[in-house]
Design an enzyme around this catalytic site. Structure first.
Site, PDB file in Angstrom:
ATOM      1  N   ARG A  17       0.817  -1.233   0.102  1.00 50.68           N
ATOM      2  CA  ARG A  17      -0.242  -0.062  -0.265  1.00 50.68           C
ATOM      3  C   ARG A  17       0.826   1.198  -0.145  1.00 50.68           C
ATOM      4  O   ARG A  17       0.399   2.376  -0.291  1.00 50.68           O
ATOM      5  CB  ARG A  17      -1.045  -0.105   1.285  1.00 50.68           C
ATOM      6  CG  ARG A  17      -1.894  -0.967   0.943  1.00 50.68           C
ATOM      7  CD  ARG A  17      -2.632  -1.222   2.412  1.00 50.68           C
ATOM      8  NE  ARG A  17      -1.937  -2.193   3.105  1.00 50.68           N
ATOM      9  CZ  ARG A  17      -2.308  -2.852   4.399  1.00 50.68           C
ATOM     10  NH1 ARG A  17      -3.436  -2.384   4.918  1.00 50.68           N
ATOM     11  NH2 ARG A  17      -1.780  -3.749   5.337  1.00 50.68           N
ATOM     12  N   GLN A  76      12.410 -14.353   6.554  1.00 44.58           N
ATOM     13  CA  GLN A  76      11.404 -14.809   6.063  1.00 44.58           C
ATOM     14  C   GLN A  76      11.301 -14.437   4.636  1.00 44.58           C
ATOM     15  O   GLN A  76      11.060 -13.648   4.168  1.00 44.58           O
ATOM     16  CB  GLN A  76      10.126 -14.195   6.908  1.00 44.58           C
ATOM     17  CG  GLN A  76       8.808 -14.705   6.352  1.00 44.58           C
ATOM     18  CD  GLN A  76       7.640 -13.818   6.754  1.00 44.58           C
ATOM     19  OE1 GLN A  76       7.791 -12.478   6.934  1.00 44.58           O
ATOM     20  NE2 GLN A  76       6.452 -14.573   7.100  1.00 44.58           N
ATOM     21  N   THR A  82       1.632 -12.402   9.217  1.00 41.32           N
ATOM     22  CA  THR A  82       2.233 -12.271  10.317  1.00 41.32           C
ATOM     23  C   THR A  82       2.510 -13.572  11.214  1.00 41.32           C
ATOM     24  O   THR A  82       3.511 -13.706  12.137  1.00 41.32           O
ATOM     25  CB  THR A  82       1.320 -11.187  11.276  1.00 41.32           C
ATOM     26  OG1 THR A  82       0.175 -11.440  11.005  1.00 41.32           O
ATOM     27  CG2 THR A  82       1.476  -9.984  10.569  1.00 41.32           C
ATOM     28  N   GLY A 104       6.757  -3.714  12.939  1.00 43.09           N
ATOM     29  CA  GLY A 104       7.945  -2.806  12.648  1.00 43.09           C
ATOM     30  C   GLY A 104       7.274  -1.423  11.900  1.00 43.09           C
ATOM     31  O   GLY A 104       8.012  -0.525  11.628  1.00 43.09           O
ATOM     32  N   ASP A 105       5.882  -1.550  11.658  1.00 36.47           N
ATOM     33  CA  ASP A 105       5.197  -0.502  10.883  1.00 36.47           C
ATOM     34  C   ASP A 105       4.435   0.367  11.875  1.00 36.47           C
ATOM     35  O   ASP A 105       3.655   1.127  11.687  1.00 36.47           O
ATOM     36  CB  ASP A 105       4.438  -0.706  10.032  1.00 36.47           C
ATOM     37  CG  ASP A 105       3.377  -1.518  10.197  1.00 36.47           C
ATOM     38  OD1 ASP A 105       3.092  -2.185  11.168  1.00 36.47           O
ATOM     39  OD2 ASP A 105       2.569  -1.805   9.339  1.00 36.47           O
ATOM     40  N   GLY A 142      -7.389  -5.078  12.246  1.00 41.44           N
ATOM     41  CA  GLY A 142      -8.349  -6.134  12.873  1.00 41.44           C
ATOM     42  C   GLY A 142      -9.180  -5.587  13.993  1.00 41.44           C
ATOM     43  O   GLY A 142      -8.794  -4.850  14.812  1.00 41.44           O
ATOM     44  N   ALA A 383      36.107  39.724   1.178  1.00 43.90           N
ATOM     45  CA  ALA A 383      35.171  39.548   0.222  1.00 43.90           C
ATOM     46  C   ALA A 383      35.529  38.884  -1.053  1.00 43.90           C
ATOM     47  O   ALA A 383      36.508  39.686  -1.921  1.00 43.90           O
ATOM     48  CB  ALA A 383      34.362  40.738   0.036  1.00 43.90           C
ATOM     49  N   ALA A 426      44.632  42.933  -2.774  1.00 48.73           N
ATOM     50  CA  ALA A 426      43.185  42.926  -3.434  1.00 48.73           C
ATOM     51  C   ALA A 426      43.282  42.773  -4.832  1.00 48.73           C
ATOM     52  O   ALA A 426      44.261  43.157  -5.565  1.00 48.73           O
ATOM     53  CB  ALA A 426      42.340  44.178  -2.876  1.00 48.73           C
TER      54      ALA A 426
HETATM   55  C1  UD1 Z   1      -2.102  -6.181  11.210  1.00 54.55           C
HETATM   56  C2  UD1 Z   1      -3.101  -7.026  12.084  1.00 54.55           C
HETATM   57  C3  UD1 Z   1      -4.134  -6.370  12.414  1.00 54.55           C
HETATM   58  C4  UD1 Z   1      -3.762  -5.155  13.115  1.00 54.55           C
HETATM   59  C5  UD1 Z   1      -2.845  -4.057  12.486  1.00 54.55           C
HETATM   60  C6  UD1 Z   1      -2.283  -2.998  13.368  1.00 54.55           C
HETATM   61  C7  UD1 Z   1      -2.305  -9.432  11.227  1.00 54.55           C
HETATM   62  C8  UD1 Z   1      -2.932 -10.429  10.664  1.00 54.55           C
HETATM   63  N1  UD1 Z   1      -3.051  -8.138  11.193  1.00 54.55           N
HETATM   64  O1  UD1 Z   1      -2.734  -5.820  10.013  1.00 54.55           O
HETATM   65  O2  UD1 Z   1      -5.131  -7.052  13.121  1.00 54.55           O
HETATM   66  O3  UD1 Z   1      -4.906  -4.212  13.391  1.00 54.55           O
HETATM   67  O4  UD1 Z   1      -1.930  -4.944  11.934  1.00 54.55           O
HETATM   68  O5  UD1 Z   1      -1.287  -2.281  12.651  1.00 54.55           O
HETATM   69  O6  UD1 Z   1      -1.382  -9.410  12.147  1.00 54.55           O
HETATM   70  N2  UD1 Z   1       4.804  -8.881   7.949  1.00 54.55           N
HETATM   71  C9  UD1 Z   1       6.008  -9.659   7.981  1.00 54.55           C
HETATM   72  N3  UD1 Z   1       5.823 -10.693   7.583  1.00 54.55           N
HETATM   73  C10 UD1 Z   1       4.555 -11.215   6.731  1.00 54.55           C
HETATM   74  C11 UD1 Z   1       3.642 -10.273   6.989  1.00 54.55           C
HETATM   75  C12 UD1 Z   1       3.868  -9.122   7.583  1.00 54.55           C
HETATM   76  O7  UD1 Z   1       7.035  -9.490   8.618  1.00 54.55           O
HETATM   77  O8  UD1 Z   1       4.289 -12.339   6.165  1.00 54.55           O
HETATM   78  C13 UD1 Z   1       5.162  -7.353   8.898  1.00 54.55           C
HETATM   79  C14 UD1 Z   1       5.007  -6.194   8.188  1.00 54.55           C
HETATM   80  O9  UD1 Z   1       6.259  -5.952   7.477  1.00 54.55           O
HETATM   81  C15 UD1 Z   1       4.489  -5.303   8.863  1.00 54.55           C
HETATM   82  C16 UD1 Z   1       3.754  -5.998  10.081  1.00 54.55           C
HETATM   83  O10 UD1 Z   1       4.236  -7.471   9.922  1.00 54.55           O
HETATM   84  O11 UD1 Z   1       5.424  -4.514   9.643  1.00 54.55           O
HETATM   85  C17 UD1 Z   1       2.250  -6.197   9.810  1.00 54.55           C
HETATM   86  O12 UD1 Z   1       1.824  -6.269   8.616  1.00 54.55           O
HETATM   87  P1  UD1 Z   1       0.792  -5.676   7.796  1.00 54.55           P
HETATM   88  O13 UD1 Z   1       0.631  -6.423   6.549  1.00 54.55           O
HETATM   89  O14 UD1 Z   1       0.892  -4.161   7.857  1.00 54.55           O
HETATM   90  O15 UD1 Z   1      -0.749  -6.037   8.791  1.00 54.55           O
HETATM   91  P2  UD1 Z   1      -1.998  -5.251   8.802  1.00 54.55           P
HETATM   92  O16 UD1 Z   1      -2.924  -5.728   7.511  1.00 54.55           O
HETATM   93  O17 UD1 Z   1      -1.509  -3.715   9.159  1.00 54.55           O
HETATM   94 CA    CA Z   2       0.265  -2.646   9.084  1.00 57.15          CA
END
Ligand code: UD1
Ligand code: CA
Length: 464
Positions: A17, A76, A82, A104-105, A142, A383, A426
């Site tokens: 996104r 990974q 997640t 991490g976000d 979520g 200058a 100068a």
């Molecule tokens: C996730 C949560 C959601 C919560 C939201 C809060 C899950 C399934 N959903 O959704 O309930 O409300 O965060 O911000 O956990 N990542 C990995 N490996 C993966 C997938 C993701 O390392 O395979 C990392 C991403 O880099 C990111 C973090 O996990 O830093 C969250 O992933 P993201 O896809 O942003 O989850 P959301 O859809 O925001």
């Molecule tokens: Ca997120």
């Protein structure tokens, strides 16, 4: 006794996104990468060698950025969700005590809130505690389903929620504290989500409940801490919040900042007491500013060390430079790269310094370029003085001894040395060394032609 803590930080995703070629967690807000903020928050409560970071997209860059902290990394390769990311940490992350699961976000999370989460888990004796909040617009997060007894029954993702569940405004922050032993016993039980095929960490809640365990929530009243960055509008919002926090902290610590909402100060910047920061300034990177300094409007300072009592006027740029006590810079000066400005020295408008050591009490007040130069103490640079440091192929040094006076509009062709207490007339072009206590004139002598103007005017205008 405090239960031993460890942390897993998920940072493998690309962040579709964001519409970027760069991994999401490497995007910056408040002057550092999103994932650095998360590590800063975790690092206050969890020892670095008990922190595991899951990397995937641009793993090498993420590793290089975080490795100096002493944390561990798990790769990974395929981002399957997640839950899958956490499962990859088996064998690397500690299996005793409690594990903090962090995304991490989410760069706005503070160490105080992590401490509150841990305390809540301690109090309730639950298997896991997660941070939730109630949002006016819960879109994308979520949703929290509550059980009859008020504990957390399940988390349902936006993509998988029914229309009724989408009405729920209590959301999952993605910040959890979980009993490590239970985490590792149950993590592999998460099935791919039927709707998306992803392995959702959030399903661990239902799995724990089925095993007869209880999951509790810490509901935050201040939702700003749990903002998850998924796209660039949220990145800008996080940046604004982080910078407001930074200026607030500095003001509480005794720094004056005018119109702080216009000022950008990076997370790791330090500023001493009674320094005054004007509107529309940017103080970036690893900059350290001492006490009793002034930074004028529009000035940008990056990765520099400014000692006490320095005045930097309006619209200056200072990059990777050191400025000693009491020096005065600007307005409109450019200390481009790797300069050292001595105590009490003065650099004025439209003066550029590059890789220059500028001595204590020396002055260059107007319109000069000093590149690859060693300028002694008490020197006066007139200058329009220019060091010709580049011959088209190589850079050369200009050495100017203590007490030298360089007249206006002089051209110093490097390599060249002006010894202590020499004097440059100068308009000179100096190509040869100038011994000490010597006047050097490198220009043609002036010729006066008496009566020339009258004679010129008397000439008859030409016909054409
Ligand atoms: C996730 C949560 C959601 C919560 C939201 C809060 C899950 C399934 N959903 O959704 O309930 O409300 O965060 O911000 O956990 N990542 C990995 N490996 C993966 C997938 C993701 O390392 O395979 C990392 C991403 O880099 C990111 C973090 O996990 O830093 C969250 O992933 P993201 O896809 O942003 O989850 P959301 O859809 O925001
Ligand atoms: Ca997120």
């Amino acid at each position: 006794m405090q239960t031993e803590l460890s942390a897993i930080v998920l940072a493998a995703g690309l962040g579709t996104r964001m519409k970027s070629r760069k991994a999401k967690v490497l995007h910056e807000a408040g002057g550092q990468a999103l994932v650095e903020h998360v590590l800063d928050a975790a690092g206050t409560t969890v020892p670095a060698d008990r922190i595991t970071v899951v990397v995937g997209h641009q793993a090498e860059q993420v590793r290089a950025l975080l490795a100096p902290r002493g944390c561990h990394f798990v790769m990974q390769t395929e981002q399957r969700g997640t839950g899958h990311a956490v499962a990859m940490c088996r064998g690397v992350a500690p299996e005793n005590g409690w594990t903090l699961l962090l995304y991490g976000d989410c760069p706005l999370l503070t160490s105080q809130t992590i401490a509150r989460l841990v305390a809540a888990q301690q109090r309730s004796g639950a298997a896991a505690t997660l941070i939730t909040t109630v949002l006016d617009d819960p879109h994308g997060y979520g949703r929290i389903l509550r059980a009859e007894d008020g504990s957390v029954a399940a988390i349902v993702e936006q993509k998988a929620a029914t229309p009724e569940q989408l009405q729920i405004r209590e959301i999952n922050s993605g910040i959890y504290c979980i009993d490590s032993e239970l985490l590792w016993r149950h993590i592999a039980e998460i099935e791919p989500n039927p709707a998306s095929g992803e392995i959702y960490l959030t399903d661990i809640v239902e799995i724990l409940r089925r095993a007869g365990k209880r999951v509790e929530a810490l509901v935050l009243e201040d939702a700003s801490e749990i903002l998850g960055i998924n796209q660039r509008l949220e990145l800008a919002e996080a940046d604004r919040i982080l910078r407001a926090r930074k200026t607030k902290q500095l003001m509480l610590d005794g720094v004056t900042i005018f119109q702080p909402e216009t000022v950008a100060i990076d997370a790791k910047v330090e500023i001493g007491q009674d320094s005054v920061i004007a509107a529309f300034t940017q103080i970036l990177g690893k900059t350290k500013i001492g006490a009793d300094c002034t930074v004028g409007a529009g000035t940008v300072i990056r990765d520099s060390v400014i000692a006490d009592g320095v005045t930097i006027g309006e619209y200056c740029f200072v990059g990777t430079s050191v400025v000693e006590t009491g020096a005065q810079i600007g307005p409109f000066s450019r200390l481009r790269l790797e300069n050292h400005v001595g105590a009490g020295a003065q650099i004025g408008n439209f003066v550029e310094l590059k890789k220059t050591r500028f001595g204590a009490g020396a002055k260059a007040m107007h319109l000069a370029y000093l590149g690859d130069s060693l300028v002694g103490a008490g020197v006066n640079i007139g200058a329009g003085t220019i060091t010709c440091n580049f011959d088209g192929a190589n850079k050369h040094t200009t050495e100017i001894g203590d007490g030298v006076f360089v007249g206006s509009n002089s051209t110093l062709v490097a390599p060249v040395k002006l010894e202590a207490d020499s004097y440059i007339g100068a308009g000179s072009v100096i190509t040869d060394p100038v011994p000490g206590d010597t006047l050097a004139l490198g220009r043609s002598r002036q010729v006066n032609k008496a009566g020339w103007v009258q004679r010129k005017r008397a000439q008859k205008p030409s016909k054409d």
